[in-house]
Scaffold this active site. Structure first.
Site, PDB file in Angstrom:
ATOM      1  N   ASN A   1       0.826  -1.198   0.000  1.00 52.97           N
ATOM      2  CA  ASN A   1       0.000   0.000   0.000  1.00 52.97           C
ATOM      3  C   ASN A   1       0.864   1.253   0.000  1.00 52.97           C
ATOM      4  O   ASN A   1       1.943   1.304   0.592  1.00 52.97           O
ATOM      5  CB  ASN A   1      -1.011  -0.003   1.158  1.00 52.97           C
ATOM      6  CG  ASN A   1      -0.413  -0.170   2.531  1.00 52.97           C
ATOM      7  OD1 ASN A   1       0.487  -0.979   2.751  1.00 52.97           O
ATOM      8  ND2 ASN A   1      -0.936   0.581   3.494  1.00 52.97           N
TER       9      ASN A   1
ATOM     10  N   GLU B   1       0.216   5.227   0.671  1.00 51.45           N
ATOM     11  CA  GLU B   1      -0.716   6.245   1.145  1.00 51.45           C
ATOM     12  C   GLU B   1      -0.300   7.633   0.674  1.00 51.45           C
ATOM     13  O   GLU B   1       0.828   7.847   0.219  1.00 51.45           O
ATOM     14  CB  GLU B   1      -0.803   6.200   2.672  1.00 51.45           C
ATOM     15  CG  GLU B   1      -1.395   4.903   3.168  1.00 51.45           C
ATOM     16  CD  GLU B   1      -1.510   4.811   4.669  1.00 51.45           C
ATOM     17  OE1 GLU B   1      -2.141   3.850   5.122  1.00 51.45           O
ATOM     18  OE2 GLU B   1      -0.986   5.674   5.396  1.00 51.45           O
TER      19      GLU B   1
ATOM     20  N   CYS C   1      -4.059   0.671  -2.676  1.00 54.28           N
ATOM     21  CA  CYS C   1      -3.885  -0.562  -1.908  1.00 54.28           C
ATOM     22  C   CYS C   1      -2.842  -1.471  -2.541  1.00 54.28           C
ATOM     23  O   CYS C   1      -2.593  -1.416  -3.746  1.00 54.28           O
ATOM     24  CB  CYS C   1      -5.210  -1.313  -1.825  1.00 54.28           C
ATOM     25  SG  CYS C   1      -6.544  -0.416  -1.026  1.00 54.28           S
TER      26      CYS C   1
ATOM     27  N   GLU D   1      -2.949  -4.668  -3.221  1.00 52.89           N
ATOM     28  CA  GLU D   1      -3.477  -5.577  -4.233  1.00 52.89           C
ATOM     29  C   GLU D   1      -3.545  -4.906  -5.595  1.00 52.89           C
ATOM     30  O   GLU D   1      -3.169  -5.480  -6.616  1.00 52.89           O
ATOM     31  CB  GLU D   1      -4.880  -6.060  -3.845  1.00 52.89           C
ATOM     32  CG  GLU D   1      -4.927  -6.827  -2.549  1.00 52.89           C
ATOM     33  CD  GLU D   1      -5.207  -5.963  -1.321  1.00 52.89           C
ATOM     34  OE1 GLU D   1      -4.575  -4.890  -1.172  1.00 52.89           O
ATOM     35  OE2 GLU D   1      -6.044  -6.363  -0.501  1.00 52.89           O
TER      36      GLU D   1
ATOM     37  N   CYS E   1     -10.449  -3.361  -4.217  1.00 52.56           N
ATOM     38  CA  CYS E   1      -9.490  -4.371  -4.669  1.00 52.56           C
ATOM     39  C   CYS E   1     -10.208  -5.613  -5.172  1.00 52.56           C
ATOM     40  O   CYS E   1      -9.798  -6.221  -6.163  1.00 52.56           O
ATOM     41  CB  CYS E   1      -8.508  -4.723  -3.557  1.00 52.56           C
ATOM     42  SG  CYS E   1      -7.353  -3.369  -3.226  1.00 52.56           S
TER      43      CYS E   1
END
Length: 161
Positions: free
Chosen positions: A62, A64, A73, A75, A115
């Site tokens: 991830n 941010e 994210c 994924e 996701c």
């Protein structure tokens, strides 16, 4: 009125050591990716490792951003990278793991809704399911044989035609 009953079957492993050897290795790579996550706001690190049909492993974590929701994210970082770098190569398995900097996460943590939708797009496009293994920092690992197990009413391109 009729009611529709849905049933879900998931495989549950007590620990990473119970997984098949190749998936243990994939989960270790996800754990390594997790530690490189950029999570200064949530203190919640997520790592993803994707096994591709050509033998390649793609990692993501991830990322941010102070301008929420501009982050991404783990994924989606991994699956979008796989699609950009290896177009047309199927994703066979995904390993996901999380770690909080504030407490120990022992509960298996599945992909978020966005996701799940992104993984669904890849399953539909490649016309084959993706095995999804997810866990917390330690403990139980859960396996879903397809994103449809986690997202039973998939919105896909057939609705747009």
């Amino acid at each position: 009125m009729k009611k529709l009953k849905l049933e879900t079957t998931l495989d549950v492993f007590d620990s990473v050591s119970e997984l098949p050897q190749d998936i243990q290795e994939l989960m270790i790579k996800a754990q390594q990716a997790r530690e490189k996550a950029y999570a200064p706001y949530s203190s919640f690190k997520v790592g993803a490792a994707l096994q591709l049909a050509n033998g390649e492993v793609v990692l993501g974590n991830n990322q941010e951003n102070a301008a929420f929701p501009s982050g991404l994210c783990a994924e989606r970082v991994a699956i979008f990278y796989a699609g950009a770098t290896y177009p047309g190569v199927a994703v066979t398995s995904i390993a996901l793991t999380v770690r909080s900097l504030e407490h120990t996460v022992t509960k298996p943590t599945p992909p978020c809704g966005a996701c799940r939708q992104s993984i669904a797009e890849y399953e539909v496009n490649q016309k084959s399911s993706i095995n999804i293994y997810f866990m917390g920092e330690t403990g139980t690992v859960v396996k879903a044989d397809s994103i449809e197990v986690l997202l039973p009413f998939v919105f896909d391109n057939t609705f747009l035609k």
